[in-house]
Design an enzyme around this catalytic site. Structure first.
Site, PDB file in Angstrom:
ATOM      1  N   SER A 193      -2.124  -8.758  -1.185  1.00  0.00           N
ATOM      2  CA  SER A 193      -3.333  -9.116  -0.434  1.00  0.00           C
ATOM      3  C   SER A 193      -4.167  -7.861  -0.155  1.00  0.00           C
ATOM      4  O   SER A 193      -4.497  -7.120  -1.080  1.00  0.00           O
ATOM      5  CB  SER A 193      -2.923  -9.843   0.847  1.00  0.00           C
ATOM      6  OG  SER A 193      -4.035 -10.420   1.469  1.00  0.00           O
ATOM      7  N   ASP A 222      -2.460 -20.280  -4.481  1.00  0.00           N
ATOM      8  CA  ASP A 222      -3.205 -19.372  -3.607  1.00  0.00           C
ATOM      9  C   ASP A 222      -4.703 -19.620  -3.815  1.00  0.00           C
ATOM     10  O   ASP A 222      -5.231 -19.365  -4.890  1.00  0.00           O
ATOM     11  CB  ASP A 222      -2.837 -17.919  -3.969  1.00  0.00           C
ATOM     12  CG  ASP A 222      -3.508 -16.890  -3.063  1.00  0.00           C
ATOM     13  OD1 ASP A 222      -4.345 -17.270  -2.232  1.00  0.00           O
ATOM     14  OD2 ASP A 222      -3.177 -15.689  -3.212  1.00  0.00           O
ATOM     15  N   HIS A 258      -1.315 -18.456  -0.339  1.00  0.00           N
ATOM     16  CA  HIS A 258      -1.411 -16.998  -0.304  1.00  0.00           C
ATOM     17  C   HIS A 258      -0.132 -16.363   0.244  1.00  0.00           C
ATOM     18  O   HIS A 258       0.263 -15.277  -0.173  1.00  0.00           O
ATOM     19  CB  HIS A 258      -2.620 -16.618   0.566  1.00  0.00           C
ATOM     20  CG  HIS A 258      -2.939 -15.162   0.553  1.00  0.00           C
ATOM     21  ND1 HIS A 258      -3.253 -14.498  -0.607  1.00  0.00           N
ATOM     22  CD2 HIS A 258      -3.003 -14.233   1.543  1.00  0.00           C
ATOM     23  CE1 HIS A 258      -3.502 -13.219  -0.323  1.00  0.00           C
ATOM     24  NE2 HIS A 258      -3.346 -13.028   0.971  1.00  0.00           N
TER      25      HIS A 258
END
Lengths: 379, 204
Positions: A151, A318, A351
């Site tokens: 991320s 995601d 995610h």
């Protein structure tokens, strides 16, 4: 998976040189809180830097004395794990602007003797990487064997490869993107508005005022948390399940999913005691991240000087940083004839999948780290 | 590290110039690319849809990109003429649009090397004509209902497609299932050959 690294202790590096930030502001001095696991070998070539995500910190693996929960990536870092601490020297530092030990809005401003609060300058991915480079020098590491992150951490990995091309041999970019989309920025803005419109926010000087904008921060977290999960996974976990046995026709919590989200928000703002100014700063750093903007918006030009080899990983469900965003990264790397591997891991966890156990993900991670390890041994 | 490879891969390797750039579509566990890297000093990438094979290829040190050739456009990843060779072994017949994939292969590569089974082999013809059943052979061991081979063709079909598209056959080797050739296969390839290796490029 095998055992954990055991009890770990954070360290602090104090840096007395000022840090010139991208915003133009100057941070006169700062602390970096960090942890290390494993041993640096004699050639000093087996060091791995882990970059953390929005609400993460330097505590990646193992346990702090007295804690019952391990670090945030304990499933993937430790003896016998994909990032094997029997072979690698693992370093992770807390980002500047955070509230977990590195200098940030909850620290004392040496110029005023008061808590920084809203006066803490805006920091960017570049600033973080610049400060992590100070830590690299402090540890006398010429070149990282790999810089790894998921991320927001993945964005720092790319920034490292762009700003310090000769300082890393491998970059591992997981569930990231080359820049935020309008939708990503919009979610961040709603989160910030939630915090800033809390009456306890006090223009960001809430610590001075002896309070915290808990309600706003909890709302921001609820929203953020939603974007980490997938529709399918929420459907499977909660569906339309009720808390009580029948509907009350009121604005109380009726559905399990409401209760879960409220709990997540509450836990973040109170038990985990996350700082609202830090949340604002981290979301801003995400919004500003766009390395190609300094290269005429040419994604490929951004990596022109990059020397590292790459592993890029995305997760099918995601939608925050979807596989398509990771393929953009792969494309930009391929344009520069960089060695790159790409895996699109099947997962229903959205995610958040980058933090969770998954056989394919672990297999990919392990296989790639084996390559990194072999290079360390050959050198 | 020496390794044993299939005769088919050996035949392909013979067609690849040293120090060239190679893209292997459906690279499997990376055996071919790894052999080419070692013996031809090629630099390249592999594309593979299967997660397990991706891991195996990665362990061999291959740059493997997990990709679905049916849904992803190769030209989204690579510029025109990025490679000296785009190789695809035994996969032409499983993709949804072999004709479009062929176009893309020849756009990003200067030449393409393609291998596929011959549906015009006499055993196929015999089973269809004499038994009235869909053929099942050593090279095509599936039932009609579970076969991944959705676009089978004969050598003549493939060459007709090339002709139509202005694609030149630079080289062709026709072999049996043991990857041996014979005078008969050279005389009547579409009847006696079981597997063909084609090297093709766009006609100028």
């Amino acid at each position: 998976m095998t055992e954990s690294i055991g009890i770990v202790t954070p360290q602090t590096l104090h840096i007395d040189q000022p840090l010139a930030l991208v915003s133009g502001a100057l941070l006169p001095q700062y602390d970096l809180r960090f942890e290390t696991y494993g041993e640096l070998n004699a050639q000093r070539n087996n060091a791995i830097l882990i970059c953390h995500a929005l609400s993460g910190d330097h505590h990646v693996a193992g346990y702090h004395e007295g804690d019952d929960k391990p670090g945030w990536w304990n499933d993937y870092i430790g003896p016998g794990k994909p990032i094997d601490t029997n072979h690698f020297f693992v370093v992770c530092s807390n980002n500047l602007g955070s509230c977990r030990g590195s200098t940030g809005p909850t620290s004392i401003n040496p110029e005023t003797g008061k808590v920084y609060g809203a006066d803490f300058p805006i920091v960017t991915c570049r600033d973080w990487v610049q400060s992590q480079n100070q830590l690299r020098q402090h540890l006398a590491i010429e070149q990282w064997a790999a810089v790894v992150g998921g991320s927001m951490g993945g964005m720092q990995v790319m920034q490292w490869a762009i700003d310090y091309p000769e300082r890393l041999r491998h970059g591992i970019v997981i569930a990231a993107a080359l820049k935020l989309s309008a939708q990503n920025i919009a979610f961040n803005e709603v989160a910030r508005r939630a915090i800033m419109s809390d009456p306890e926010f006090h223009e960001g000087q809430f610590i001075e005022a002896g309070t915290t904008p808990k309600g706003g921060l909890a709302l921001a977290r609820m929203l953020g948390h939603l974007t980490y999960l997938s529709d399918d996974m929420m459907g499977a976990k909660f569906g339309r399940e009720l808390r009580a046995d029948k509907l009350k026709y009121s604005f109380d919590v009726e559905f399990q999913v409401e209760s879960y989200l409220r709990y997540q928000g509450e836990k973040f703002a109170t038990k985990q005691n996350f700082d609202a100014n830090t949340y604002l700063l981290m979301t801003k750093a995400l919004d500003y991240f766009d390395p190609a903007s300094e290269f005429g918006n040419d994604l490929s030009a951004a990596f022109a000087k990059t020397q590292a080899k790459f592993l890029v990983v995305s997760f099918t469900s995601d939608w925050r940083f979807s596989p398509a965003r990771s393929r953009e990264i792969v494309r930009a790397l391929l344009d520069n004839d960089i060695d790159v591997c790409y895996a699109e891991v099947e997962s229903e966890h959205g995610h958040d999948a980058f933090l969770l156990p998954n056989t394919h993900y672990e297999g990919i991670f392990r296989a790639y780290m084996r390559r990194v390890e072999q290079e360390c041994a050959q050198a | 590290m020496s390794q044993t490879i299939t005769p088919e891969f050996q035949l392909i390797a013979d067609w690849i110039a040293p120090h060239s750039q190679v893209l292997d579509l459906g690279c499997g566990d990376g055996t071919l690319l790894s052999y080419l890297a070692e013996n031809r000093h090629v630099r390249g990438y592999g594309m593979e849809i299967d997660p397990q094979k991706n891991i195996q290829a990665m362990l061999k040190g291959i740059n493997v990109i997990q990709s679905n050739l049916n849904s992803e456009d190769l030209t989204n990843y690579f510029d025109p003429h990025s490679f000296d060779y785009v190789v695809m072994t035994q996969a032409l017949q499983v993709v949804s649009r072999p004709d479009l994939l062929l176009d893309r292969m020849l756009s990003i590569g200067k030449e393409s090397i393609i291998t596929f089974p011959n549906f015009g082999h006499w055993k196929m013809r015999a089973q269809l004509v004499l038994k009235g059943r869909m053929p099942e052979t050593d090279t095509l061991p599936y039932h009609w209902y579970d076969t991944p081979n959705i676009h089978l063709c004969t050598f003549n079909d493939f060459e007709a497609l090339c002709e139509e598209k202005g694609i030149e056959v630079v080289a062709r080797t026709v072999v049996n299932s043991e990857h041996q050739t014979s005078l008969g296969m050279r005389l009547w390839p579409n009847l006696l050959g079981e597997v063909a290796l084609y090297k093709v490029k766009k006609r100028n």
